[in-house]
Design an enzyme around this catalytic site. Structure first.
Site, PDB file in Angstrom:
ATOM      1  N   GLU A   1      -4.540   8.170  -2.697  1.00 20.30           N
ATOM      2  CA  GLU A   1      -5.041   6.889  -2.187  1.00 20.30           C
ATOM      3  C   GLU A   1      -5.322   5.914  -3.336  1.00 20.30           C
ATOM      4  O   GLU A   1      -5.197   4.704  -3.167  1.00 20.30           O
ATOM      5  CB  GLU A   1      -6.308   7.144  -1.354  1.00 20.30           C
ATOM      6  CG  GLU A   1      -6.735   5.984  -0.492  1.00 20.30           C
ATOM      7  CD  GLU A   1      -5.811   5.682   0.694  1.00 20.30           C
ATOM      8  OE1 GLU A   1      -4.890   6.478   0.975  1.00 20.30           O
ATOM      9  OE2 GLU A   1      -6.006   4.626   1.319  1.00 20.30           O
TER      10      GLU A   1
ATOM     11  N   HIS B   1       0.837  -1.209   0.000  1.00 17.44           N
ATOM     12  CA  HIS B   1       0.000   0.000   0.000  1.00 17.44           C
ATOM     13  C   HIS B   1       0.874   1.263   0.000  1.00 17.44           C
ATOM     14  O   HIS B   1       0.712   2.151  -0.853  1.00 17.44           O
ATOM     15  CB  HIS B   1      -0.905  -0.030   1.235  1.00 17.44           C
ATOM     16  CG  HIS B   1      -1.810   1.161   1.370  1.00 17.44           C
ATOM     17  ND1 HIS B   1      -3.117   1.146   0.944  1.00 17.44           N
ATOM     18  CD2 HIS B   1      -1.600   2.394   1.888  1.00 17.44           C
ATOM     19  CE1 HIS B   1      -3.678   2.324   1.186  1.00 17.44           C
ATOM     20  NE2 HIS B   1      -2.774   3.102   1.771  1.00 17.44           N
ATOM     21  N   GLU B   2       1.801   1.324   0.951  1.00 22.90           N
ATOM     22  CA  GLU B   2       2.652   2.519   1.036  1.00 22.90           C
ATOM     23  C   GLU B   2       3.559   2.630  -0.179  1.00 22.90           C
ATOM     24  O   GLU B   2       3.896   3.732  -0.612  1.00 22.90           O
ATOM     25  CB  GLU B   2       3.470   2.507   2.336  1.00 22.90           C
ATOM     26  CG  GLU B   2       2.635   2.460   3.623  1.00 22.90           C
ATOM     27  CD  GLU B   2       1.543   3.518   3.698  1.00 22.90           C
ATOM     28  OE1 GLU B   2       1.687   4.589   3.085  1.00 22.90           O
ATOM     29  OE2 GLU B   2       0.504   3.254   4.370  1.00 22.90           O
TER      30      GLU B   2
ATOM     31  N   HIS C   1       1.763   4.641  -2.737  1.00 22.88           N
ATOM     32  CA  HIS C   1       1.920   6.084  -2.472  1.00 22.88           C
ATOM     33  C   HIS C   1       3.310   6.556  -2.909  1.00 22.88           C
ATOM     34  O   HIS C   1       3.467   7.621  -3.500  1.00 22.88           O
ATOM     35  CB  HIS C   1       1.772   6.367  -0.974  1.00 22.88           C
ATOM     36  CG  HIS C   1       0.355   6.349  -0.463  1.00 22.88           C
ATOM     37  ND1 HIS C   1      -0.613   7.194  -0.952  1.00 22.88           N
ATOM     38  CD2 HIS C   1      -0.242   5.622   0.515  1.00 22.88           C
ATOM     39  CE1 HIS C   1      -1.760   6.977  -0.295  1.00 22.88           C
ATOM     40  NE2 HIS C   1      -1.559   6.024   0.596  1.00 22.88           N
TER      41      HIS C   1
END
Lengths: 506, 506
Positions: free
Chosen positions: B300, B270-271, B274
Site C-alpha cells: 500500500e 494508485h494501482e 502497486h
C-alpha cells in the site's frame, strides 16, 4: 468385491474426475488468455505455469488411485450396475489411461519437450520458405509417432492407432471408402464448375470494411443464431477458436481483415457453431469429463453446419442481407442478395487449406490424409514430403505451390505431432451434411426458417439431438442415434450437387 | 543430517515452491478474469474450479512433504549454510505452515464455508440498511477469529495475532503509538483547515467526462510513470485492483465515472503504484514465493506514494495539466493549475472510507482499528457495533451516519473475516511518507523531477531500494534498510503539515 468397495471407488473416481475437470477449466482459461489479451512479456512465464498444471492433470489421470478406480469400475459385474453416465466416464478415462500407460514416461517426456520446441523450428522454416530447416525435427516427431503406434497397437493399418486419438473408432478402411466416394464427385463437380463459365462477383469482398463495424455486425448476428452472450464473449485472436470453459462460459474469437469482410463473419459463424455445442451440454455434466464435444469430427460438424449449411445458404443471406447493408451501406449499394449468395459460395482451387472454399477444402484434407497414412506405414519418407506434396496438389487441385511455405509447411499440426487430426475437418463436413439431411426430414421448412431468421428452433433441434449429450456417446453411436445410419459420403455429395447447381447454374 | 538429505530437501522444497507459485499464478488469472470480463453465467462454476485449485495449494503448503522439508531446512546448522534467498523462502512457508497447522482442519473448513456465504449476507444487510441481518453471521466470524487467536497464541494483546497476518511483526503496542501521534496532529490540522475559510474549487470535477477520453488519458499517463504496458494491461472492474501474475504480466483495473474524473485517474495512479512494485521484482524470484510484495502495508505504501505523494502534488499537475486540458478542453477552460492542484487535495470529513481524502482517511482506519482491537479482546460485543461506530464517527470526524449502510456496514472486509487488515491502509501512508523523506534526501530535486515529468529515475530508485527485493525482507527489515529507522509517524505528520499549509494557506 463388496458394495462398500464399489461405493468407495465411485466416490474417489468422482472426486478425481471433478478435480481434473476443474483444473482443465483453468487451463483453458489460461490458454484463451494467452491467445487473446495476455501481455507479451508474461507469456513465456505463463506457459510454464500452464505446463505445471497440465502435468498435474496428466499425473492425476494416470495415478495409481485412478488405475484402481478404473479396475474396479470396469469389472463386468459392476459395469452392469452402473448407469450410462458413469459408464461413459469410465470408458473415457480408461481409454486415455490404457493408451498413455503404454508409453514409457521418459519417452513421453522427451516427446513433450521435442514438440514444444518444434513449433519455433516450424515457424522459422515457414518464414524462410525452407523445408530442410524443419526436416530433421519432423523426422523425430514421425519416429515418435511410429513408436507410439507400436505401443498402442492396431488391427489393420498402423495409422488407425492415431486416427483413433481424434475420432474414436475411425479407421483407414472407413476413410478410404468415404474419401474415395467424395473425391470422385468433388473432382467431377469442380470440372463442371470450371467449365460453366460463371464467375460470382467475389471482388465485392475486397473493399475497405471498418473493423468496428465488422465487430458490431458479428455481435449482431451471434445472438440471433442462439449464442448466449451472457454465457460467452467475443474477442480477437490470430487464429479464430472457440473454447468451452464451462457451459456458462463458452468464448469465441474471430479476426478482422479490413480488406475482406468474409474472414470475420464466417469465422464468427463457424466458431459460433462450436460454441453452441458446448453451451448446450447438459448442465448435469458440469465439472466432469462428459462436458464437451464427443470428438473433433462431431465438433467440427457443428461449426461447419452453421458456417456452410446455414451461413452460406441463399436463405441465410435473404434474411441478413438488409442488415449487412445497414452496417456497410456504401460497400453493397449495387449488390443483389443473389450476387452475394453466389459470391460466398465461389469455388476456386487455391494453395492454402484454411482459405479454401467449401468444395475444394476436402481435397486439401485428402492430400494430408494420404501423406500421413503413407508416412506411418513407412511407405513414404519425410525427405520426400515437399515433392509428394506438390505432386498431389497438382493432381488434386491442378496447381503447384511456388514454395514450401505455401505448400508442405503451411499447417502447424505436424509441429505439435497432430498426426491423425486433419481428417476430422472433412469428417465435420460429412457429419454435417448427414445431419442436415435428417433435420430437413424432421423440419421440412428448415430453409424457410433460416430465411425468416428463426434460428432458435434449429439450435433447439441440435441441442436436443446432439449438444446435450456432450461426450456421453461415441461419435459413431451419436451419428447413428441422430441420423439412423453410419456415416457415409452420400449426403455431402448430394448437398454439393444441390448447392453448386444453384450457384453455378450447372 | 547428511548433505544428501539437505540436498534432497532443497530440491523437493524448490519443486513444491514452484508448483505452488505456478498454481497461484493461474488462480490470480482466474480471479482477474472473474472481476473483469468473465461472462455472468459462468462465474459460479468458475468459482468452484478456483476453489478446487485453491485447496490444492493449501494442501501442498501443509503437506507432510512440505513439513519434512521445513524441518530439515530450519535446523540451525543447516540454516547457516543456506543463502539469504532460501532462508527467506523457508521463513515464509514455515510461518504459514505453523500458523495453519494450529487450526483443526474441520474448523478451518467450517470457517471457509461460513465466510464464503457471509458476503451475500453482508450485501443483503447493506442493501436493506439493516445491521441485524448481518449480526449473527458476524458474531460467528468474530468467534472463529477469537479461537484462531488462541490457536496462534500472542504475547501482549490478542489482536496482535491477527495483525501479524497482514503485517508480520506488527503489534497493538506499535499501532497505538503510531496512531496516537497521528490522530492528535490530524485533528489539529483538520480544525485549522476547517477554520481557514478556504474552499478549493471541487465543483470542477463534477462535469461530464467522456469515458473513452478518461481511458485514453489513463493510458497516456501510465507509461510516463514507468508502467510497462507490454508487461501489463488496463481493464475495468467495479473495484480497482492490481494483480501480479508474474513480473511480465502485472494487470491494473480502474473504473470510470462520467460525472467525476478523479475516480479513474487517481484509481489508475494508485494501482500503477502497486503494479510498479510487482513489475520490479527481481526476475530471479520468478515462480517462487518471493515474487510479490512483502506485506499489505508495504504494498500500500507504493500505491499511496504514487497516488498521493506524487500524483496529488502541485508539481505533478504542473507537468500533466496541459495534457489533461488537451484530453478535456472544455471542462478546464477557466481552471488554473493551482486551482486544480488545490482541488485534488481538498479535505472534507465524509462518511465513506473509500471516498475519504488523504488526511481524514486515517481517522476512518483508526475507528476500525479500535473496534477490531476491542472486539478481539472481548471488550466490545458485536451487538454494540452500530452504536459504537456512530459514536466514534461523531468523535473523530464530527459526523454521524444516517444509516448502517453508510456506517458500520460499508466495508466488505469483515464478511470475509479480514480482521487485522484495515491498519495496512494507514501503514501504507506512514511508510510512504517515511520513504518520501528518504528519497528527497537521496534525490534533492525530487519534486523538480516530478515537475519535469522525469518519473523513470523515481521508479528506478524505488525498484533499486524496494521493488527488486519482493518478499526477501520482512516489512520491518525493509523499512529500516531503506530509511535507516523504524516506522514512525513523524514523516507523515510533517508531510501533511507541508501539504496543507500550501493547499489551505494555513
Amino acid at each position: 468385491m463388496s458394495q462398500g468397495d464399489v461405493q468407495k471407488a465411485l466416490e474417489t473416481f468422482g472426486q478425481l474426475d471433478q478435480k481434473i475437470s476443474h483444473f482443465k477449466e483453468l487451463l483453458s482459461l489460461a490458454n484463451w488468455d494467452l491467445h487473446t489479451g495476455a501481455p507479451k512479456k508474461g507469456r513465456s512465464l505463463r506457459s510454464k505455469a500452464i505446463g505445471t498444471l497440465s502435468s498435474e492433470v496428466f499425473q492425476l489421470s494416470l495415478s495409481t488411485e485412478m488405475g484402481k478406480c478404473l479396475d474396479t469400475l470396469s469389472d463386468p459385474d459392476i459395469q452392469a450396475q452402473l448407469d450410462e453416465v458413469v459408464r461413459a466416464k469410465v470408458r473415457l478415462y480408461k481409454r486415455h489411461y490404457n493408451k498413455s500407460k503404454q508409453i514409457p514416461p521418459e519417452e513421453y517426456q522427451a516427446y513433450v519437450v521435442l514438440t514444444s520446441q518444434a513449433q519455433d523450428v516450424w515457424i522459422e522454416a515457414k518464414t524462410k520458405k525452407d523445408f530442410s530447416i524443419f526436416r530433421e525435427t519432423l523426422k523425430k516427431i514421425v519416429d515418435f509417432n511410429k513408436k507410439f503406434i507400436d505401443y498402442y497397437g492396431y488391427k489393420d493399418h498402423p495409422y488407425d492407432a492415431l486416427l483413433d486419438e481424434y475420432e474414436p473408432g475411425l479407421t483407414v478402411q472407413t476413410l478410404d471408402q468415404l474419401f474415395g466416394d467424395l473425391r470422385t464427385k468433388t473432382i467431377d463437380l469442380l470440372e463442371r464448375i470450371q467449365s460453366s463459365g460463371n464467375h460470382p462477383r467475389t471482388e465485392i469482398f475486397h473493399q475497405r470494411f471498418d473493423i468496428k463495424q465488422q465487430e458490431a455486425f458479428s455481435l449482431f448476428v451471434l445472438p440471433k443464431l442462439g449464442y448466449d452472450l451472457e454465457a460467452g464473449r467475443l474477442d480477437v485472436s490470430a487464429h479464430p477458436f472457440a473454447t468451452g470453459l464451462n457451459t456458462g462460459d463458452v468464448r469465441i474469437t474471430t479476426r478482422y481483415m479490413e480488406n475482406d469482410m468474409r474472414s470475420a463473419i464466417f469465422g464468427t459463424i463457424h466458431e459460433c457453431g462450436h460454441a453452441l455445442y458446448e453451451q448446450g451440454v447438459n448442465p448435469e455434466f458440469e465439472g466432469t469429463i462428459l462436458c464437451g464435444g464427443t470428438s473433433m469430427g462431431i465438433h467440427e460438424s457443428q461449426s461447419r453446419f452453421l458456417e456452410n449449411m446455414v451461413g452460406r445458404s441463399f436463405e441465410f443471406w435473404t434474411y441478413f442481407f438488409d442488415d449487412l447493408k445497414r452496417f456497410f451501406p456504401e460497400q453493397f449499394q449495387d449488390v443483389s442478395v443473389e450476387d452475394f449468395g453466389r459470391a460466398v459460395n465461389t469455388v476456386e482451387p487455391s494453395l492454402i487449406r484454411v482459405e479454401a472454399d467449401e468444395l475444394t477444402y476436402n481435397l486439401h484434407i485428402m492430400i494430408r490424409y494420404e501423406i500421413e497414412k503413407e508416412l506411418m506405414a513407412g511407405e513414404l519418407e519425410v525427405d520426400d514430403l515437399p515433392a509428394v506434396w506438390n505432386q498431389k496438389m497438382e493432381e488434386y487441385l491442378g496447381i503447384t505451390p511456388p514454395d514450401d511455405a505455401q505448400g508442405v509447411l503451411q499447417d502447424v499440426h505436424w509441429s505439435f505431432g497432430g498426426f491423425g487430426y486433419f481428417p476430422s475437418y472433412s469428417l465435420g463436413n460429412l457429419y454435417a451434411a448427414q445431419i442436415l439431411h435428417t433435420i430437413r426430414q424432421d423440419m421440412p421448412d428448415f430453409y424457410e426458417k433460416v430465411q425468416n431468421g428463426e434460428f432458435l428452433p434449429i439450435r433447439e433441434w441440435l441441442r436436443e439431438n446432439i449438444h446435450q449429450y456432450g461426450k456421453l456417446y461415441t461419435p459413431n453411436e451419436l451419428i447413428k442415434k441422430v441420423t439412423g445410419e453410419e456415416l457415409n459420403a452420400k449426403y455431402l455429395i448430394d448437398y454439393f450437387e444441390e448447392k453448386y447447381s444453384k450457384v453455378y447454374q450447372l
